[in-house]
Write a protein that holds these residues in place. Structure first.
Motif, PDB file in Angstrom:
ATOM      1  N   GLU A  42       0.396  -1.452  -0.243  1.00  0.00           N
ATOM      2  CA  GLU A  42      -0.027   0.478  -0.170  1.00  0.00           C
ATOM      3  C   GLU A  42       0.849   1.075  -0.007  1.00  0.00           C
ATOM      4  O   GLU A  42       0.416   2.355  -0.741  1.00  0.00           O
ATOM      5  CB  GLU A  42      -0.959   0.036   1.224  1.00  0.00           C
ATOM      6  CG  GLU A  42      -1.637   0.932   1.413  1.00  0.00           C
ATOM      7  CD  GLU A  42      -2.609   1.357   2.523  1.00  0.00           C
ATOM      8  OE1 GLU A  42      -3.864   1.753   2.821  1.00  0.00           O
ATOM      9  OE2 GLU A  42      -2.996  -0.098   3.279  1.00  0.00           O
ATOM     10  N   ALA A  43       2.099   1.339   0.593  1.00  0.00           N
ATOM     11  CA  ALA A  43       2.782   2.410   0.955  1.00  0.00           C
ATOM     12  C   ALA A  43       3.310   2.677  -0.607  1.00  0.00           C
ATOM     13  O   ALA A  43       3.248   3.731  -1.220  1.00  0.00           O
ATOM     14  CB  ALA A  43       3.714   2.416   2.080  1.00  0.00           C
ATOM     15  N   ASP A  44       4.008   1.482  -1.346  1.00  0.00           N
ATOM     16  CA  ASP A  44       4.309   1.174  -2.308  1.00  0.00           C
ATOM     17  C   ASP A  44       3.769   1.792  -3.883  1.00  0.00           C
ATOM     18  O   ASP A  44       3.924   2.761  -4.363  1.00  0.00           O
ATOM     19  CB  ASP A  44       5.169   0.289  -2.516  1.00  0.00           C
ATOM     20  CG  ASP A  44       6.643  -0.747  -2.228  1.00  0.00           C
ATOM     21  OD1 ASP A  44       6.655   0.710  -1.429  1.00  0.00           O
ATOM     22  OD2 ASP A  44       6.830  -1.804  -2.066  1.00  0.00           O
ATOM     23  N   ALA A  45       2.816   1.421  -3.288  1.00  0.00           N
ATOM     24  CA  ALA A  45       1.433   1.671  -4.493  1.00  0.00           C
ATOM     25  C   ALA A  45       1.375   3.665  -4.488  1.00  0.00           C
ATOM     26  O   ALA A  45       1.292   4.656  -5.441  1.00  0.00           O
ATOM     27  CB  ALA A  45       0.125   1.343  -3.642  1.00  0.00           C
ATOM     28  N   ALA A  46       1.152   3.910  -3.011  1.00  0.00           N
ATOM     29  CA  ALA A  46       0.736   5.416  -3.113  1.00  0.00           C
ATOM     30  C   ALA A  46       2.019   6.091  -3.234  1.00  0.00           C
ATOM     31  O   ALA A  46       1.782   7.412  -4.011  1.00  0.00           O
ATOM     32  CB  ALA A  46       0.698   5.526  -1.582  1.00  0.00           C
ATOM     33  N   LYS A  47       3.020   5.672  -3.040  1.00  0.00           N
ATOM     34  CA  LYS A  47       4.519   6.674  -3.498  1.00  0.00           C
ATOM     35  C   LYS A  47       4.765   6.797  -5.220  1.00  0.00           C
ATOM     36  O   LYS A  47       4.459   7.320  -5.364  1.00  0.00           O
ATOM     37  CB  LYS A  47       5.717   5.767  -2.664  1.00  0.00           C
ATOM     38  CG  LYS A  47       7.189   5.997  -3.287  1.00  0.00           C
ATOM     39  CD  LYS A  47       8.034   5.540  -2.365  1.00  0.00           C
ATOM     40  CE  LYS A  47       9.626   6.448  -3.199  1.00  0.00           C
ATOM     41  NZ  LYS A  47       9.718   6.884  -2.220  1.00  0.00           N
ATOM     42  N   ILE A  48       4.693   5.485  -6.006  1.00  0.00           N
ATOM     43  CA  ILE A  48       3.830   5.550  -7.248  1.00  0.00           C
ATOM     44  C   ILE A  48       3.107   6.593  -7.379  1.00  0.00           C
ATOM     45  O   ILE A  48       3.537   6.983  -8.301  1.00  0.00           O
ATOM     46  CB  ILE A  48       3.547   3.770  -7.867  1.00  0.00           C
ATOM     47  CG1 ILE A  48       4.797   2.860  -7.124  1.00  0.00           C
ATOM     48  CG2 ILE A  48       3.642   3.718  -8.910  1.00  0.00           C
ATOM     49  CD1 ILE A  48       4.580   1.952  -7.762  1.00  0.00           C
ATOM     50  N   TYR A  49       1.569   6.058  -7.150  1.00  0.00           N
ATOM     51  CA  TYR A  49       0.934   7.221  -8.070  1.00  0.00           C
ATOM     52  C   TYR A  49       1.236   8.739  -7.516  1.00  0.00           C
ATOM     53  O   TYR A  49       1.698   9.598  -8.252  1.00  0.00           O
ATOM     54  CB  TYR A  49      -0.596   7.012  -7.253  1.00  0.00           C
ATOM     55  CG  TYR A  49      -0.887   7.908  -7.364  1.00  0.00           C
ATOM     56  CD1 TYR A  49      -2.804   8.080  -8.099  1.00  0.00           C
ATOM     57  CD2 TYR A  49      -1.741   9.073  -6.207  1.00  0.00           C
ATOM     58  CE1 TYR A  49      -3.489   9.056  -9.020  1.00  0.00           C
ATOM     59  CE2 TYR A  49      -2.641  10.191  -6.789  1.00  0.00           C
ATOM     60  CZ  TYR A  49      -3.546   9.941  -7.437  1.00  0.00           C
ATOM     61  OH  TYR A  49      -4.806  10.496  -8.152  1.00  0.00           O
ATOM     62  N   GLU A  50       1.888   9.432  -6.789  1.00  0.00           N
ATOM     63  CA  GLU A  50       2.411  10.136  -6.465  1.00  0.00           C
ATOM     64  C   GLU A  50       3.455  10.191  -6.795  1.00  0.00           C
ATOM     65  O   GLU A  50       3.397  12.264  -7.165  1.00  0.00           O
ATOM     66  CB  GLU A  50       2.291  10.350  -4.339  1.00  0.00           C
ATOM     67  CG  GLU A  50       2.841  12.227  -4.468  1.00  0.00           C
ATOM     68  CD  GLU A  50       1.064  12.360  -3.809  1.00  0.00           C
ATOM     69  OE1 GLU A  50       1.165  13.270  -4.259  1.00  0.00           O
ATOM     70  OE2 GLU A  50      -0.058  11.976  -3.539  1.00  0.00           O
ATOM     71  N   GLU A  51       4.476   9.779  -7.554  1.00  0.00           N
ATOM     72  CA  GLU A  51       5.780  10.599  -7.825  1.00  0.00           C
ATOM     73  C   GLU A  51       5.306  10.576  -8.969  1.00  0.00           C
ATOM     74  O   GLU A  51       6.327  11.139 -10.042  1.00  0.00           O
ATOM     75  CB  GLU A  51       6.441   9.829  -7.436  1.00  0.00           C
ATOM     76  CG  GLU A  51       6.943   9.908  -6.186  1.00  0.00           C
ATOM     77  CD  GLU A  51       8.289   9.427  -4.988  1.00  0.00           C
ATOM     78  OE1 GLU A  51       9.011   8.529  -5.866  1.00  0.00           O
ATOM     79  OE2 GLU A  51       8.795   9.682  -4.297  1.00  0.00           O
ATOM     80  N   GLN A  52       4.802   9.531  -9.380  1.00  0.00           N
ATOM     81  CA  GLN A  52       4.632   9.356 -11.082  1.00  0.00           C
ATOM     82  C   GLN A  52       3.551   9.490 -11.888  1.00  0.00           C
ATOM     83  O   GLN A  52       3.552   9.815 -13.206  1.00  0.00           O
ATOM     84  CB  GLN A  52       5.093   7.238 -11.636  1.00  0.00           C
ATOM     85  CG  GLN A  52       6.667   6.898 -10.899  1.00  0.00           C
ATOM     86  CD  GLN A  52       7.610   7.697 -11.343  1.00  0.00           C
ATOM     87  OE1 GLN A  52       7.251   8.108 -12.529  1.00  0.00           O
ATOM     88  NE2 GLN A  52       8.883   7.285 -10.823  1.00  0.00           N
ATOM     89  N   VAL A  53       2.715   9.273 -10.944  1.00  0.00           N
ATOM     90  CA  VAL A  53       1.221   8.865 -11.481  1.00  0.00           C
ATOM     91  C   VAL A  53       0.488  10.028 -11.610  1.00  0.00           C
ATOM     92  O   VAL A  53       0.062  10.827 -12.809  1.00  0.00           O
ATOM     93  CB  VAL A  53       0.143   7.455 -11.733  1.00  0.00           C
ATOM     94  CG1 VAL A  53      -1.575   8.310 -12.079  1.00  0.00           C
ATOM     95  CG2 VAL A  53       0.757   6.740 -12.130  1.00  0.00           C
ATOM     96  N   ARG A  54       0.335  10.607 -10.799  1.00  0.00           N
ATOM     97  CA  ARG A  54      -0.785  11.776 -10.404  1.00  0.00           C
ATOM     98  C   ARG A  54       0.367  13.330 -10.912  1.00  0.00           C
ATOM     99  O   ARG A  54      -0.502  14.146 -11.799  1.00  0.00           O
ATOM    100  CB  ARG A  54      -1.131  11.708  -8.645  1.00  0.00           C
ATOM    101  CG  ARG A  54      -1.557  12.841  -8.530  1.00  0.00           C
ATOM    102  CD  ARG A  54      -1.966  13.630  -7.534  1.00  0.00           C
ATOM    103  NE  ARG A  54      -0.691  13.764  -6.179  1.00  0.00           N
ATOM    104  CZ  ARG A  54      -0.220  15.471  -6.069  1.00  0.00           C
ATOM    105  NH1 ARG A  54      -1.777  16.262  -6.413  1.00  0.00           N
ATOM    106  NH2 ARG A  54       0.088  16.209  -5.524  1.00  0.00           N
ATOM    107  N   PRO A  55       1.365  13.447 -11.151  1.00  0.00           N
ATOM    108  CA  PRO A  55       1.994  14.444 -12.007  1.00  0.00           C
ATOM    109  C   PRO A  55       1.854  14.714 -13.737  1.00  0.00           C
ATOM    110  O   PRO A  55       1.486  15.419 -13.865  1.00  0.00           O
ATOM    111  CB  PRO A  55       3.513  14.322 -11.517  1.00  0.00           C
ATOM    112  CG  PRO A  55       3.499  13.132 -10.324  1.00  0.00           C
ATOM    113  CD  PRO A  55       2.347  12.946 -10.661  1.00  0.00           C
TER     114      PRO A  55
END
Length: 648
Positions: A42-55
């Motif tokens: 869950e923490a990894d998924a949040a990190k991926i979303y925040e750093e790669q997807v959401r931008p």
């Protein structure tokens, strides 16, 4: 494994679920650099979303498809995960784990001529690959990332929570020492705490040091120096049960103890006797602060008093006085604010001001608070409960403080001298005014008699009339000439109006400003009453108010033959009222915006003027030498032009 360029919505083909998941994991490794494990997924998924997807979504989509926009186009808000799977005109926008059914991927791939997003141009293939891999992995992380972000307006609440929970913000509490098995070893409560921790770990204390080793250790600890041969030999033959206590007391009372531990404190406040810039100019009187710290440790000054003297020693009342030198100790503690790293002649004064204040606050935070508060210069501190508001409140304290060379002479003696001089001045002023009033009354009466007699006398002969007129005219001219140079004279205005002081007025006005200026500070209001509240004052020399009209100004230099020792004040002025060069003082104006015209001073006497630009006080180089000027009016009122337009 396929090439990375083949991964994308354009090349999607049906696969079994197992193969698809395996390929999705490979895509995740290729695009994001690691594969999510079951633990911490869950923490990894949040990190991926925040750093790669959401931008990508924020840069490419949120302008039209964001809940914050108020009315997202097509009802699709990509920043709200709850609406991703809602059926729309082209089906659900994002179907977690099924890239082929996700309308977002179909739109950004430009495969469908009716649905192409963003409409301006197709996304770079790299961004398409990231979104594709993320959806195949289950489009996770958005909810976790959103809940992990603390809204900016809630940060104050977060700071309050931290202040209430972290141990460093809590008042110290007295705790009993832990249980111990060996009650014979401790000699005090400190030993009990130490032994309790050792026994909890199954350890035993080290054996006691021999006498010579103990003496060497304690002497180094307290003085930073080895014991002398004399003290070693004396201690080894001393069988007294209190010999060690006596050694410690002797070392604590020694000058070396104060010097050794003063060095540690001076390191904390970053003390140096030079500024450390280019020519490395010495700091005037820096040694006074060094010796102040040594004396404070030698005198066993309580720590709370020591801190108070550093932060605001100029406000301590009554100040602490050294019993030997009779110097004001309290005010010397504030010197540490000025002894930091600084540029003696900066090119960018405003930037230098920010750096100097930041350096001072960094020292203050680490030394007195045990905190690194410098991060809050740009943002609320992410670890310690220090907000940007806190930081700039401290900045205001430093920026609004004025550096000055303080008078550290015995404050009690200085006060006594000031009181005595004030009493002498008041007593002498009363006597001088009485004598002046008597003398002036007699002279005015004589002058009035001369005028009356002149009006009654009507000589018959022309020569007699001419002689009498010449005598009266001579006496009148003499009195008017005396009045024209003495504003206290009752005929001063008459002499000026009659033109007797025309030459004096002309010479006085030659150096006046060419046109009117905006007044920065003066000593009288619009009605001519004394005014002092626009000035910041210190010391005794200038008193606590301007000299009022009609007061006696006792001078060591006579103004004229008629008034050799005093003059009457005809307009509110700042004067050395107590007439003693040992009573120093300072006048400081309010802060003002640098004018686009020169500054003008109307003054009388001798003074030093220093212009403090953006709180910069370290002027040694050639760039800012004009800020400091020495004024000397040669015993008469004069205008002085201080041209500072290069700093505007």
């Amino acid at each position: 494994m396929r090439r990375r360029s083949d991964i994308g919505a354009k090349h999607m083909t049906p696969r079994s679920n197992g193969v698809a998941s395996w390929l999705a994991a490979i895509e995740l490794v290729l695009l994001f650099g690691y594969a999510a494990s079951a633990q911490g997924a869950e923490a990894d998924a949040a990190k991926i979303y925040e750093e790669q997807v959401r931008p990508i979504l924020a840069r490419r989509c949120y302008e039209c498809h964001s809940a914050e926009a108020g009315d997202p186009e097509g009802g699709l808000a990509l920043d709200d995960p709850s609406g991703w799977s809602r059926p729309g005109q082209y089906g659900p926008a994002i179907v977690p784990g099924e890239a082929e059914k996700s309308g977002v991927l179909r739109a950004i791939s430009y495969d469908d001529h009716e649905l192409q997003m963003p409409p301006e141009r197709r996304l770079p293939q790299r961004e398409i690959d990231i979104l594709t891999a993320w959806i195949r992995m289950g489009a996770k992380g958005a909810d976790a990332a959103k809940s992990a972000v603390v809204p900016p307006h809630d940060f104050a609440l977060e700071l309050t929570r931290r202040r209430g929970s972290h141990w460093c913000w809590k008042a110290p509490m007295r705790r009993p020492p832990g249980e111990i098995a060996d009650s014979a070893w401790p000699t005090g409560q400190v030993d009990q705490f130490i032994l309790a921790k050792l026994e909890a770990q199954g350890l035993r204390p080290a054996a006691d040091a021999d006498a010579a080793t103990w003496l060497r250790r304690v002497t180094f600890d307290l003085t930073g120096l080895p014991p002398s041969r004399y003290h070693v030999e004396r201690f080894l033959v001393d069988t007294s049960p209190v010999s060690r206590e006596e050694i410690v007391d002797r070392l604590l009372a020694s000058r070396q103890f104060a010097e050794c531990w003063a060095q540690h404190w001076l390191d904390l406040v970053r003390f140096a006797e030079t500024k450390g810039h280019e020519g490395d100019y010495e700091i005037a009187d820096a040694w006074r602060y060094r010796d102040y710290v040594i004396r404070a440790l030698a005198a066993n000054v309580p720590y709370n008093v020591f801190v108070r003297e550093h932060v605001a020693g100029d406000l301590v009342s009554p100040p602490r006085v050294d019993p030997e030198t009779r110097c004001n100790e309290s005010i010397q503690g504030t010197a540490f604010w000025h002894l930091g790293e600084a540029t003696h002649s900066p090119v960018d004064i405003r930037a230098d001001e920010g750096d100097r204040i930041a350096n001072s606050l960094d020292v203050f935070g680490k030394t007195f608070l045990g905190l690194t508060i410098g991060c809050a210069r740009c943002h609320d501190h992410k670890f310690d409960a220090i907000s940007t508001e806190d930081y700039y409140a401290l900045c205001g304290f430093v920026e609004s403080s004025c550096f000055q060379r303080a008078n550290i002479a015995d404050p009690d003696a200085t006060e006594r001298v000031a009181v005595q001089l004030r009493e002498l001045r008041d007593d002498a002023s009363s006597k001088i005014l009485d004598a002046y009033r008597t003398s002036l009354t007699m002279r005015l009466a004589e002058f009035a008699d001369d005028l009356a007699r002149a009006a009654k006398e009507l000589p018959t002969e022309a020569s007699d009339r001419a002689s009498a007129a010449e005598g009266r005219s001579a006496r009148l001219r003499a009195e008017l000439c005396l009045a024209q140079s003495s504003p206290e004279h009752p005929l001063y205005r008459l002499a000026t109006a009659a033109g007797a002081a025309e030459a004096v007025a002309e010479s006085t006005s030659r150096d006046t400003p060419a046109r009117s200026r905006t007044p920065i500070a003066f000593f009288k209001d619009e009605e001519g009453a004394p005014k002092h509240n626009e000035w910041i004052t210190s010391g005794y020399a200038f008193g606590d108010r301007p000299a009022p009209i009609g007061a006696v100004w006792i001078s060591t230099v006579g103004d004229s033959a008629a008034y050799p020792l005093f003059r009457l004040v005809t307009q509110p002025i700042a004067a050395n009222w107590l007439a003693s060069p040992k009573l120093t003082g300072l006048f400081r104006t309010r802060t003002f915006e640098m004018p686009d015209q020169p500054l003008w001073y109307r003054y009388r006497g001798v003074a030093e003027v220093f212009v403090d630009v953006d709180s910069h006080r370290t002027i040694t180089g050639p760039l800012h030498g004009a800020l400091k000027q020495r004024l000397d009016s040669a015993e008469s009122e004069a205008w002085f032009c201080h041209d500072l337009r290069t700093y505007g």
